[in-house]
Design an enzyme around this catalytic site. Structure first.
Site, PDB file in Angstrom:
ATOM      1  N   PHE A  11       0.825  -1.214   0.000  1.00 34.44           N
ATOM      2  CA  PHE A  11       0.000   0.000   0.000  1.00 34.44           C
ATOM      3  C   PHE A  11       0.863   1.270   0.000  1.00 34.44           C
ATOM      4  CE2 PHE A  11      -2.353   2.786   3.225  1.00 34.44           C
ATOM      5  CZ  PHE A  11      -3.021   3.518   2.252  1.00 34.44           C
ATOM      6  N   LEU A  79      10.342  -0.453   3.484  1.00 36.83           N
ATOM      7  CA  LEU A  79       8.926  -0.526   3.900  1.00 36.83           C
ATOM      8  C   LEU A  79       8.414  -1.959   4.016  1.00 36.83           C
ATOM      9  CD1 LEU A  79       9.075   2.095   1.615  1.00 36.83           C
ATOM     10  CD2 LEU A  79       6.899   2.468   2.763  1.00 36.83           C
ATOM     11  N   ALA A  81       7.196  -5.266   5.153  1.00 42.06           N
ATOM     12  CA  ALA A  81       6.849  -5.711   6.508  1.00 42.06           C
ATOM     13  C   ALA A  81       5.548  -6.486   6.437  1.00 42.06           C
ATOM     14  CB  ALA A  81       6.673  -4.502   7.439  1.00 42.06           C
ATOM     15  N   THR A  98       9.816 -11.517   9.394  1.00 37.07           N
ATOM     16  CA  THR A  98      10.007 -10.468   8.377  1.00 37.07           C
ATOM     17  C   THR A  98      10.431  -9.149   9.006  1.00 37.07           C
ATOM     18  OG1 THR A  98       8.646 -11.378   6.617  1.00 37.07           O
ATOM     19  CG2 THR A  98       8.726  -8.992   6.759  1.00 37.07           C
ATOM     20  N   THR A 130       6.140   2.901  12.433  1.00 38.60           N
ATOM     21  CA  THR A 130       4.781   3.284  12.810  1.00 38.60           C
ATOM     22  C   THR A 130       4.765   3.988  14.168  1.00 38.60           C
ATOM     23  OG1 THR A 130       2.691   2.304  13.542  1.00 38.60           O
ATOM     24  CG2 THR A 130       4.600   0.896  13.641  1.00 38.60           C
ATOM     25  N   ASP A 131       3.718   4.771  14.401  1.00 38.18           N
ATOM     26  CA  ASP A 131       3.547   5.375  15.737  1.00 38.18           C
ATOM     27  C   ASP A 131       3.095   4.337  16.772  1.00 38.18           C
ATOM     28  OD1 ASP A 131       0.937   4.979  14.824  1.00 38.18           O
ATOM     29  OD2 ASP A 131       0.233   7.006  15.293  1.00 38.18           O
ATOM     30  N   GLU A 132       2.715   3.134  16.284  1.00 36.97           N
ATOM     31  CA  GLU A 132       2.226   2.115  17.225  1.00 36.97           C
ATOM     32  C   GLU A 132       3.326   1.640  18.174  1.00 36.97           C
ATOM     33  OE1 GLU A 132      -0.469  -0.811  15.667  1.00 36.97           O
ATOM     34  OE2 GLU A 132      -1.016   0.453  13.984  1.00 36.97           O
ATOM     35  N   TYR A 155       2.556  -7.025  16.273  1.00 34.66           N
ATOM     36  CA  TYR A 155       2.976  -6.174  15.158  1.00 34.66           C
ATOM     37  C   TYR A 155       3.839  -5.020  15.652  1.00 34.66           C
ATOM     38  CZ  TYR A 155       2.692  -2.268  11.853  1.00 34.66           C
ATOM     39  OH  TYR A 155       3.004  -1.197  11.050  1.00 34.66           O
ATOM     40  N   LYS A 159       7.845  -4.121  15.059  1.00 35.76           N
ATOM     41  CA  LYS A 159       8.325  -2.877  14.452  1.00 35.76           C
ATOM     42  C   LYS A 159       9.259  -2.143  15.422  1.00 35.76           C
ATOM     43  CE  LYS A 159       7.448  -1.259  10.988  1.00 35.76           C
ATOM     44  NZ  LYS A 159       8.027  -1.420   9.617  1.00 35.76           N
TER      45      LYS A 159
HETATM   46  N1  LIG Z   1      -0.453   1.154   6.936  1.00 36.52           N
HETATM   47  C1  LIG Z   1      -0.181   2.080   7.828  1.00 36.52           C
HETATM   48  O1  LIG Z   1      -1.089   2.810   8.240  1.00 36.52           O
HETATM   49  C2  LIG Z   1       1.230   2.313   8.328  1.00 36.52           C
HETATM   50  C3  LIG Z   1       1.488   3.395   9.150  1.00 36.52           C
HETATM   51  C4  LIG Z   1       2.806   3.645   9.551  1.00 36.52           C
HETATM   52  C5  LIG Z   1       3.822   2.812   9.121  1.00 36.52           C
HETATM   53  N2  LIG Z   1       3.551   1.739   8.338  1.00 36.52           N
HETATM   54  C6  LIG Z   1       4.692   0.909   7.873  1.00 36.52           C
HETATM   55  O2  LIG Z   1       4.844   1.161   6.477  1.00 36.52           O
HETATM   56  C7  LIG Z   1       5.300  -0.013   5.826  1.00 36.52           C
HETATM   57  C8  LIG Z   1       4.371  -0.366   4.686  1.00 36.52           C
HETATM   58  O3  LIG Z   1       3.058  -0.566   5.218  1.00 36.52           O
HETATM   59  P1  LIG Z   1       1.843  -0.980   4.257  1.00 36.52           P
HETATM   60  O4  LIG Z   1       0.607  -0.679   4.958  1.00 36.52           O
HETATM   61  O5  LIG Z   1       2.109  -0.425   2.909  1.00 36.52           O
HETATM   62  O6  LIG Z   1       2.054  -2.577   4.210  1.00 36.52           O
HETATM   63  P2  LIG Z   1       1.474  -3.626   3.192  1.00 36.52           P
HETATM   64  O7  LIG Z   1       1.168  -4.834   4.022  1.00 36.52           O
HETATM   65  O8  LIG Z   1       0.408  -3.039   2.332  1.00 36.52           O
HETATM   66  O9  LIG Z   1       2.701  -3.954   2.216  1.00 36.52           O
HETATM   67  C9  LIG Z   1       3.836  -4.651   2.644  1.00 36.52           C
HETATM   68  C10 LIG Z   1       4.642  -5.061   1.414  1.00 36.52           C
HETATM   69  O10 LIG Z   1       5.850  -5.693   1.890  1.00 36.52           O
HETATM   70  C11 LIG Z   1       6.060  -6.891   1.149  1.00 36.52           C
HETATM   71  N3  LIG Z   1       6.766  -7.849   1.993  1.00 36.52           N
HETATM   72  C12 LIG Z   1       6.304  -8.451   3.120  1.00 36.52           C
HETATM   73  N4  LIG Z   1       7.228  -9.303   3.599  1.00 36.52           N
HETATM   74  C13 LIG Z   1       8.305  -9.218   2.764  1.00 36.52           C
HETATM   75  C14 LIG Z   1       9.575  -9.831   2.757  1.00 36.52           C
HETATM   76  N5  LIG Z   1       9.930 -10.741   3.677  1.00 36.52           N
HETATM   77  N6  LIG Z   1      10.442  -9.493   1.766  1.00 36.52           N
HETATM   78  C15 LIG Z   1      10.100  -8.596   0.815  1.00 36.52           C
HETATM   79  N7  LIG Z   1       8.890  -8.000   0.765  1.00 36.52           N
HETATM   80  C16 LIG Z   1       8.004  -8.301   1.734  1.00 36.52           C
HETATM   81  C17 LIG Z   1       4.653  -7.378   0.810  1.00 36.52           C
HETATM   82  O11 LIG Z   1       4.678  -8.283  -0.305  1.00 36.52           O
HETATM   83  C18 LIG Z   1       3.922  -6.083   0.528  1.00 36.52           C
HETATM   84  O12 LIG Z   1       4.041  -5.698  -0.825  1.00 36.52           O
HETATM   85  C19 LIG Z   1       5.395  -1.098   6.893  1.00 36.52           C
HETATM   86  O13 LIG Z   1       6.742  -1.176   7.312  1.00 36.52           O
HETATM   87  C20 LIG Z   1       4.506  -0.592   8.010  1.00 36.52           C
HETATM   88  O14 LIG Z   1       4.951  -1.063   9.261  1.00 36.52           O
HETATM   89  C21 LIG Z   1       2.285   1.467   7.916  1.00 36.52           C
END
Ligand SMILES: NC(=O)c1ccc[n+]([C@@H]2O[C@H](COP(=O)([O-])OP(=O)(O)OC[C@H]3O[C@@H](n4cnc5c(N)ncnc54)[C@H](O)[C@@H]3O)[C@@H](O)[C@H]2O)c1
Length: 346
Positions: A11, A79, A81, A98, A130-132, A155, A159
């Site tokens: 995302f 990113l 995760a 991961t 993340t802020d979490e 989670y 992180k």
């Molecule tokens: N979604 C939120 O609101 C939010 C807020 C703050 C921070 N984050 C952080 O931002 C980052 C992205 O979040 P998101 O919501 O886009 O996540 P997401 O789950 O939509 O996407 C994660 C991507 O990482 C890839 N991935 C997972 N494991 C992998 C691995 N072992 N090797 C290579 N690729 C791998 C997945 O295939 C996927 O495309 C994360 O690190 C998350 O902790 C997310």
């Protein structure tokens, strides 16, 4: 810059990839294509000469070494995760593998490559978090970069662990790192198991809209394209070894957010109004943090960033995007676990 983006088929990663290419950066997208990935998210840049895709897992050291040597990036934006709190309750092991081991493996590959390349001054390892990690707030107060870590879910604990590794690799080995901790994102291409897409898609289908507990949990919502903009700024201008909180200045109780989405759907699909009749309160998530709110003054004062989209405007854009992109979300709804209640624990 030449950016190596991990998780670029997810995302937020895909928003970073699209924006970076649009701004003329060269982007290498490294993604293992887990259940949460979708290459359609980056279809608009897939044919660009600025874009390359590497199907690889960050836990695979040999693959990371090969990719770094082949592409010689100016920066890594990490990113990749496991990102869904409910899935972390049902199966924490993948999150440790991961988010913790994978980040460790990537840090080691980055350190080896950076050392071999003569420790280029401009290199950055940008860890996206993340802020979490800060745990939960009461009714008042804000998370700053100095707030002690107190994660409450598998989670957020995974992180937090990865954030600590990144800090240590800077302090111990001098790896030029920057770290960002961001609040909840929403917007186009949000995987259909997360709150906002669930609300939109259940409402469209006339199915119950599940709201955990009493819907009183507060989140600070940030439009994903604003987050991508902040991340590109930090990777270019952030101070080495420093962390930056990123937030939307858009605190909302979940129930109010859900009602806003229902009202937007009422305007667009008046025949099915009122959509809020579908709201159904369900058993809360165990360890559900009450409130997250970000003090984003550091990134504003030092780097000049602030969000450009209000939550009302961002939600309207998001609802319209889901209405216009049914093929995208229908395909993902067939994936394992999507549409089911996860994370109730024992
Ligand atoms: N979604 C939120 O609101 C939010 C807020 C703050 C921070 N984050 C952080 O931002 C980052 C992205 O979040 P998101 O919501 O886009 O996540 P997401 O789950 O939509 O996407 C994660 C991507 O990482 C890839 N991935 C997972 N494991 C992998 C691995 N072992 N090797 C290579 N690729 C791998 C997945 O295939 C996927 O495309 C994360 O690190 C998350 O902790 C997310």
């Amino acid at each position: 810059m030449k950016l190596l983006v991990t998780g670029g088929a997810g995302f937020i990663g895909s928003a970073v990839v699209r924006l970076a290419v649009a701004r003329g950066h060269v982007v290498v997208n490294v993604d293992a294509l887990t259940y949460a990935a979708c290459l359609d998210n980056v279809a608009e840049v897939a044919q660009s000469p600025l874009y390359a895709f590497e199907h690889a897992d960050i836990r695979d050291r040999e693959a990371m070494d090969r990719i770094l040597a082949a592409h010689a990036p100016d920066a890594i934006m990490h990113l990749a995760a496991e990102s869904h709190v409910d899935r972390s309750i049902d199966g924490p092991g993948t999150f440790i593998d991961t988010n913790v081991t994978g980040t460790y493996t990537l840090l080691e590959a980055a350190r080896a490559w950076w050392t071999k390349a003569g420790k280029p001054e401009g290199f950055r390892f940008h860890h996206i978090s993340t802020d979490e990690v800060f745990g939960t707030l009461g009714e008042t107060g804000l998370f700053t970069e100095e707030t002690p870590y107190a994660p409450n879910s598998p989670y957020s604990a995974s992180k937090a662990a990865s954030d600590h590794l990144v800090r240590a690799w800077h302090e111990t080995y001098g790896l030029p790192t920057v770290l960002t901790n961001c609040s909840n994102n929403y917007g186009p291409f949000h995987f259909p198991e997360k709150l906002i897409p669930v609300v939109i898609l259940n409402a469209l289908a006339g199915r119950p809209i599940p709201v955990y507990g009493k819907g009183e949990n507060v989140r600070d919502w940030l439009y994903v394209e604003d987050h991508a903009d902040a991340l590109l700024l930090v990777v270019e201008k952030g101070e080495i070894g420093r962390s930056y909180n990123i937030g939307g200045n858009n605190e909302r109780r979940n129930i109010d957010l859900v009602r806003t989405i229902c009202a937007l759907l009422d305007e667009r699909r008046p025949d099915a109004a009122p959509h809020d009749r579908l709201i159904t309160f369900v058993e809360d998530r165990p360890g559900h943090d009450l409130r997250y709110a970000i003090d984003a003054s550091r990134i504003r004062d030092e780097l000049g960033w602030s969000p450009s989209v209000t939550v009302e405007e961002g939600l309207a854009r998001t609802v319209d995007w889901y209405l216009a992109n049914e093929d995208w979300w229908r395909a993902l709804q067939a994936r394992k676990g999507v549409g089911q209640r996860l994370g109730k624990a024992g």
